[in-house]
Design a protein around this motif. Sequence first.
Motif, PDB file in Angstrom:
ATOM      1  N   LEU A  43      59.573  32.102  65.624  1.00 43.52           N
ATOM      2  CA  LEU A  43      59.715  31.189  64.493  1.00 43.52           C
ATOM      3  C   LEU A  43      58.342  30.829  63.945  1.00 43.52           C
ATOM      4  CD1 LEU A  43      62.528  28.735  65.638  1.00 43.52           C
ATOM      5  CD2 LEU A  43      62.679  30.676  64.078  1.00 43.52           C
ATOM      6  N   PRO A  44      58.200  30.784  62.622  1.00 48.49           N
ATOM      7  CA  PRO A  44      56.894  30.428  62.051  1.00 48.49           C
ATOM      8  C   PRO A  44      56.549  28.962  62.295  1.00 48.49           C
ATOM      9  CG  PRO A  44      58.506  30.819  60.317  1.00 48.49           C
ATOM     10  CD  PRO A  44      59.179  31.118  61.616  1.00 48.49           C
ATOM     11  N   ARG A  45      55.262  28.701  62.343  1.00 50.67           N
ATOM     12  CA  ARG A  45      54.727  27.353  62.496  1.00 50.67           C
ATOM     13  C   ARG A  45      53.720  27.129  61.383  1.00 50.67           C
ATOM     14  NH1 ARG A  45      52.409  28.003  68.384  1.00 50.67           N
ATOM     15  NH2 ARG A  45      51.239  26.179  67.779  1.00 50.67           N
ATOM     16  N   LEU A  46      53.344  25.870  61.171  1.00 43.36           N
ATOM     17  CA  LEU A  46      52.336  25.556  60.174  1.00 43.36           C
ATOM     18  C   LEU A  46      50.958  25.516  60.814  1.00 43.36           C
ATOM     19  CD1 LEU A  46      53.977  22.826  57.940  1.00 43.36           C
ATOM     20  CD2 LEU A  46      53.393  25.164  57.317  1.00 43.36           C
ATOM     21  N   TRP A  92      47.597  25.056  54.007  1.00 47.60           N
ATOM     22  CA  TRP A  92      48.541  25.249  55.109  1.00 47.60           C
ATOM     23  C   TRP A  92      49.118  26.649  55.008  1.00 47.60           C
ATOM     24  CZ3 TRP A  92      48.922  22.017  59.070  1.00 47.60           C
ATOM     25  CH2 TRP A  92      48.477  20.706  58.898  1.00 47.60           C
ATOM     26  N   GLU A  93      49.167  27.329  56.136  1.00 46.62           N
ATOM     27  CA  GLU A  93      49.741  28.676  56.211  1.00 46.62           C
ATOM     28  C   GLU A  93      50.912  28.642  57.186  1.00 46.62           C
ATOM     29  OE1 GLU A  93      50.594  32.166  55.291  1.00 46.62           O
ATOM     30  OE2 GLU A  93      48.567  31.700  54.613  1.00 46.62           O
ATOM     31  N   GLU A  94      52.002  29.268  56.804  1.00 49.72           N
ATOM     32  CA  GLU A  94      53.134  29.395  57.707  1.00 49.72           C
ATOM     33  C   GLU A  94      53.053  30.766  58.354  1.00 49.72           C
ATOM     34  OE1 GLU A  94      57.742  28.140  57.550  1.00 49.72           O
ATOM     35  OE2 GLU A  94      57.104  29.536  55.990  1.00 49.72           O
ATOM     36  N   ALA A  95      52.954  30.777  59.685  1.00 56.29           N
ATOM     37  CA  ALA A  95      52.822  32.049  60.401  1.00 56.29           C
ATOM     38  C   ALA A  95      53.381  31.899  61.809  1.00 56.29           C
ATOM     39  CB  ALA A  95      51.350  32.468  60.469  1.00 56.29           C
ATOM     40  N   ALA A 101      48.107  33.840  61.197  1.00 48.79           N
ATOM     41  CA  ALA A 101      47.528  32.926  60.208  1.00 48.79           C
ATOM     42  C   ALA A 101      46.079  33.312  59.903  1.00 48.79           C
ATOM     43  CB  ALA A 101      47.613  31.483  60.701  1.00 48.79           C
ATOM     44  N   ALA A 102      45.318  33.655  60.931  1.00 49.26           N
ATOM     45  CA  ALA A 102      43.918  34.042  60.739  1.00 49.26           C
ATOM     46  C   ALA A 102      43.821  35.358  59.976  1.00 49.26           C
ATOM     47  CB  ALA A 102      43.214  34.154  62.094  1.00 49.26           C
ATOM     48  N   VAL A 128      41.259  27.788  62.070  1.00 50.00           N
ATOM     49  CA  VAL A 128      42.714  27.762  62.018  1.00 50.00           C
ATOM     50  C   VAL A 128      43.174  26.881  63.170  1.00 50.00           C
ATOM     51  CG1 VAL A 128      44.850  29.110  62.106  1.00 50.00           C
ATOM     52  CG2 VAL A 128      42.782  30.117  61.098  1.00 50.00           C
ATOM     53  N   ILE A 129      43.845  25.781  62.834  1.00 49.72           N
ATOM     54  CA  ILE A 129      44.350  24.877  63.872  1.00 49.72           C
ATOM     55  C   ILE A 129      45.824  24.588  63.618  1.00 49.72           C
ATOM     56  CG2 ILE A 129      42.126  23.814  64.433  1.00 49.72           C
ATOM     57  CD1 ILE A 129      42.868  21.459  62.632  1.00 49.72           C
ATOM     58  N   ASP A 130      46.551  24.302  64.678  1.00 50.11           N
ATOM     59  CA  ASP A 130      47.964  24.007  64.498  1.00 50.11           C
ATOM     60  C   ASP A 130      48.147  22.607  63.926  1.00 50.11           C
ATOM     61  OD1 ASP A 130      47.520  22.358  66.698  1.00 50.11           O
ATOM     62  OD2 ASP A 130      49.044  23.281  67.948  1.00 50.11           O
ATOM     63  N   ARG A 131      49.347  22.345  63.486  1.00 48.26           N
ATOM     64  CA  ARG A 131      49.657  21.086  62.805  1.00 48.26           C
ATOM     65  C   ARG A 131      49.398  19.875  63.706  1.00 48.26           C
ATOM     66  NH1 ARG A 131      55.560  19.396  60.501  1.00 48.26           N
ATOM     67  NH2 ARG A 131      54.834  17.649  59.262  1.00 48.26           N
TER      68      ARG A 131
END
Length: 155
Positions: A43-46, A92-95, A101-102, A128-131
């Motif tokens: 599942l994608p995350r932000l 914000w990137e959804e990946a 994401a990177a 790139v860091i998670d939400r």
Amino acid sequence: MRPGAAASRGGAGGASSRVAGEERALTSVAAGDRYEGGEPEDLPRLWHVTLSVSGDEAPLKEVRRALEQLAHDHPFLLTSRYANDHAEIRYWEEARDLHDAAAVALRLWGEHRQSAGLPPWEIVGLEVIDRQTYHQRISEGYGPAPATPVGVHPF
């Protein structure tokens, strides 16, 4: 099976015994409930991305116009800051994971250099860091706080 009834799982590998075209009963999940198997990995995350680019000086008007065009073409861009020899783009990137994401972030500048008229600068930084990490940094007062309103702004 009657319409609206829950389909049962059966057979090896959990294959569904539901007949094509039959309706499935939907179940709700209470707030705070978690998926029993942990977070599904597909599942994608932000991810909060900060991309820094730098190079030879370019006219400020052209840099601003190019960043505005990039933001118009890709409305996911949160904010851009720029000078005549460097810029920073945050969004914000959804990946699925950090690697995805990177990879998208590292292609962004080059893939849109022509279409947006971006300067021929190179990528000199990427974060790139998670939400959760982003919000933790903000709450502790040391993260990439939104010091600049959404949009394209000079440094």
